[in-house]
Design a protein around this motif. Structure first.
Motif, PDB file in Angstrom:
ATOM      1  N   ALA A 176      31.354  38.869  44.207  1.00 53.75           N
ATOM      2  CA  ALA A 176      32.191  38.278  45.564  1.00 53.75           C
ATOM      3  C   ALA A 176      34.106  38.300  45.523  1.00 53.75           C
ATOM      4  O   ALA A 176      34.274  39.173  46.528  1.00 53.75           O
ATOM      5  N   ALA A 177      34.815  37.939  44.551  1.00 60.99           N
ATOM      6  CA  ALA A 177      36.082  37.817  44.169  1.00 60.99           C
ATOM      7  C   ALA A 177      36.538  39.619  43.999  1.00 60.99           C
ATOM      8  O   ALA A 177      37.508  39.407  43.660  1.00 60.99           O
ATOM      9  N   GLU A 215      30.702  30.164  33.545  1.00 59.35           N
ATOM     10  CA  GLU A 215      30.882  29.375  34.989  1.00 59.35           C
ATOM     11  C   GLU A 215      30.765  30.787  36.015  1.00 59.35           C
ATOM     12  O   GLU A 215      30.549  31.319  36.603  1.00 59.35           O
ATOM     13  N   LEU A 216      31.944  32.192  35.445  1.00 55.58           N
ATOM     14  CA  LEU A 216      31.515  33.716  36.355  1.00 55.58           C
ATOM     15  C   LEU A 216      30.673  34.535  35.393  1.00 55.58           C
ATOM     16  O   LEU A 216      30.336  35.793  36.194  1.00 55.58           O
ATOM     17  N   THR A 219      27.958  36.421  37.470  1.00 55.84           N
ATOM     18  CA  THR A 219      27.606  35.263  39.235  1.00 55.84           C
ATOM     19  C   THR A 219      27.872  35.964  40.503  1.00 55.84           C
ATOM     20  O   THR A 219      28.595  36.298  39.747  1.00 55.84           O
ATOM     21  N   PRO A 220      27.963  34.988  41.413  1.00 64.35           N
ATOM     22  CA  PRO A 220      27.292  35.528  42.734  1.00 64.35           C
ATOM     23  C   PRO A 220      29.164  35.970  43.222  1.00 64.35           C
ATOM     24  O   PRO A 220      30.114  36.327  44.256  1.00 64.35           O
ATOM     25  N   GLU A 221      29.333  34.476  42.692  1.00 57.77           N
ATOM     26  CA  GLU A 221      30.795  34.514  42.921  1.00 57.77           C
ATOM     27  C   GLU A 221      31.746  35.416  42.494  1.00 57.77           C
ATOM     28  O   GLU A 221      33.037  35.547  42.769  1.00 57.77           O
ATOM     29  N   LEU A 222      32.326  35.585  41.032  1.00 55.64           N
ATOM     30  CA  LEU A 222      32.223  36.654  40.353  1.00 55.64           C
ATOM     31  C   LEU A 222      32.429  38.273  41.226  1.00 55.64           C
ATOM     32  O   LEU A 222      33.388  38.472  42.093  1.00 55.64           O
TER      33      LEU A 222
END
Length: 496
Positions: A294-295, A407-408, A289-292
């Motif tokens: 980014a992390a 979710e990731l 995901t974009p969140e992963l």
């Protein structure tokens, strides 16, 4: 310690300066009355980190400069540098199950049992300064996978010690991304100062000189010229691919194969180069995901992104009670092969078959020591299809873990890997880079046996083998720590 001129007349010559060779040279030279020469084909970068290339000290990567063959098949990668695979691998150290030791004990005797090897395991852990991966080295993907595996019922276990199936972190021979390899650990300045130890780098082992059933010397190529070293005892530690190749070039191995290569057979040992076992695996990719992303980008910007720092050891089909025959390895970071756009990363979970029954082989192309050997890993080729079945069960477990991490990262392949045909599995298979078995120990009356429980080669006096090639079966572990412990133990048998 010296690297020139060419030495001769030693008590022990250790051939191969990899993980096992570093242990053997350090331990055997502890007795000032015993002269030891360690021979390594690759470079020796010295006793301190200041002399080492930055690439070899980088524990965040898999260096590929100091290897025997570049741009070759993935399973052929092997280090050519003092310190061996500990200079180019993932710096991971895990331990196998009691079932592994039961297999080894049947082949080599009680010194191979779990209790007998335990002090040597501890000795290796101390010398290599092993420690569990710290929290700050776990990426968002690894942290989530560690938690998700717990929710799936895998208890937390010590990956560097005897135990049971579960989840955990490997022991690392690295601190803050800096690799601490076997050459630095075992051949430091204090050890190298011993007047009875010679480290001879840049010397390619050609063959052993065998007469009358005894090794009389070893021919090496140094600065382009052949020379002969003489010792009372010769110890082969050239690795699972290198040690059988040296034996074959020396006329020790299957007579028919030697004859095909124009080599006189000194000892007909059919097991030399046979019984090759490695741990195949299949990677199940996911779409971060974009969140992963980014992390992971934040971790990389901080210089603290590690592709993997946790794993799950799981029991699939055909697994003995209390043991495991699978590693589930969640990874996330820059792609190992190929490239992605800036800010994008590869994520997924690999399932590795830790206890394969398929067997491959190592053979010569010719008697020329500069000619790479034929290496056939024979992944997933056992006639009963057992390896494919166990790997498929591992891929089902990897899918369960991946679903818990949805979710990731979501699915990126419409076809679940565990539903692939055997042929498609073979097409996608990779390796954990843990080959063993090509100079397998076993009883003297067993046709495939090459060595006994002390590494002595059947039919040849004055010769031992002391590396991963003597293991008749691969442990359910990354092999670095087991090989360190085995080399510590075999060094004791030579010192007795």
């Amino acid at each position: 310690m010296t690297s020139s001129p060419l030495p001769s007349g030693h008590d022990v010559v250790v051939l191969g300066g990899g993980v096992a060779g570093c242990v053997l040279a350090a331990r055997l030279s502890e007795d000032p009355r015993r002269s030891v020469c360690l021979v390594e084909a690759g470079p020796d970068y010295g006793p301190g980190q200041q002399g080492w290339p930055a690439s070899l000290l980088n524990a965040r990567a898999l260096p590929r400069d100091d290897v025997w063959e570049r741009h070759t098949a993935f399973y052929r990668i092997r280090a050519r540098v003092l310190g061996g695979s500990s200079c180019v691998n993932g710096a991971w150290n895990t331990w196998g199950s009691n079932a592994d030791h039961a297999e080894w004990t049947r082949a080599g005797g009680e010194r191979w049992s779990a209790p007998a090897l335990e002090p040597y395991r501890r000795r290796a852990v101390d010398r290599m300064r092993l420690r569990a991966a710290p929290d700050e080295e776990l990426s968002a993907w690894a942290s989530a996978a560690l938690e998700a595996a717990g929710e799936l019922g895998y208890p937390e276990v010590d990956m560097g010690a005897p135990g049971a199936p579960g989840r955990g972190r490997p022991l690392l021979n690295a601190v803050d991304g800096v690799r601490f390899n076997a050459a630095l650990a075992y051949l430091d300045a204090q050890v190298r100062a011993r007047p009875n130890l010679t480290v001879l780098s840049g010397a390619l082992v050609d063959r052993l000189v065998v007469h009358g059933g005894r090794v009389r010397g070893v021919r090496v190529i140094l600065d382009g010229r052949p020379s002969t070293l003489v010792a009372d005892t010769h110890v082969l530690a050239c690795g699972t691919y290198g040690s059988p190749a040296v034996l074959l070039r020396s006329g020790i191995g299957p007579e028919a194969h030697l004859r095909l290569n124009g080599i006189r057979c000194e000892v007909d040992l059919p097991g030399v180069g046979a019984n090759l076992s490695d741990q195949p695996g299949v990677f199940v990719p996911r779409s971060p995901t974009p969140e992963l992303d980014a992390a992971l980008a934040a971790g990389e910007a901080a210089g603290n992104l590690y592709v993997s720092r946790m794993l799950v050891r799981a029991a699939g089909e055909y697994c003995p009670d209390g043991a495991w025959n699978l590693h589930l390895l969640p990874t996330a970071g820059p792609p190992l092969f190929g490239k992605l756009a800036p800010g994008r990363y590869e994520a997924g979970i690999s399932a590795f078959l830790m206890k394969p029954v398929s067997r491959g082989h190592v053979r010569l192309r010719s008697a020329d020591p500069c000619e790479p050997p034929v290496i056939e890993p024979a992944f997933l080729t056992d006639p009963d299809g057992r390896d494919a079945a166990v790997l498929r069960s591992g891929l089902r477990k990897a899918q369960q873990l991946a679903d818990a991490l949805a979710e990731l990262a979501g699915p990126s392949d419409p076809v679940p890997a565990h539903t692939l045909s055997d042929a498609d599995l073979r097409a996608r298979v990779g390796t954990y880079w843990h080959p063993v078995g090509t100079c397998a120990m076993g009883p003297a009356d067993e046709p495939g046996s090459v060595t006994d429980g002390q590494g002595a080669v059947y039919g040849v006096r004055g010769l031992r083998v002391a590396d991963a090639s003597v293991l008749p079966t691969v442990p359910a572990a990354n092999t670095q720590l087991p090989v360190l412990a085995v080399a510590e133990m075999l060094a004791d048998t030579l010192r007795a």
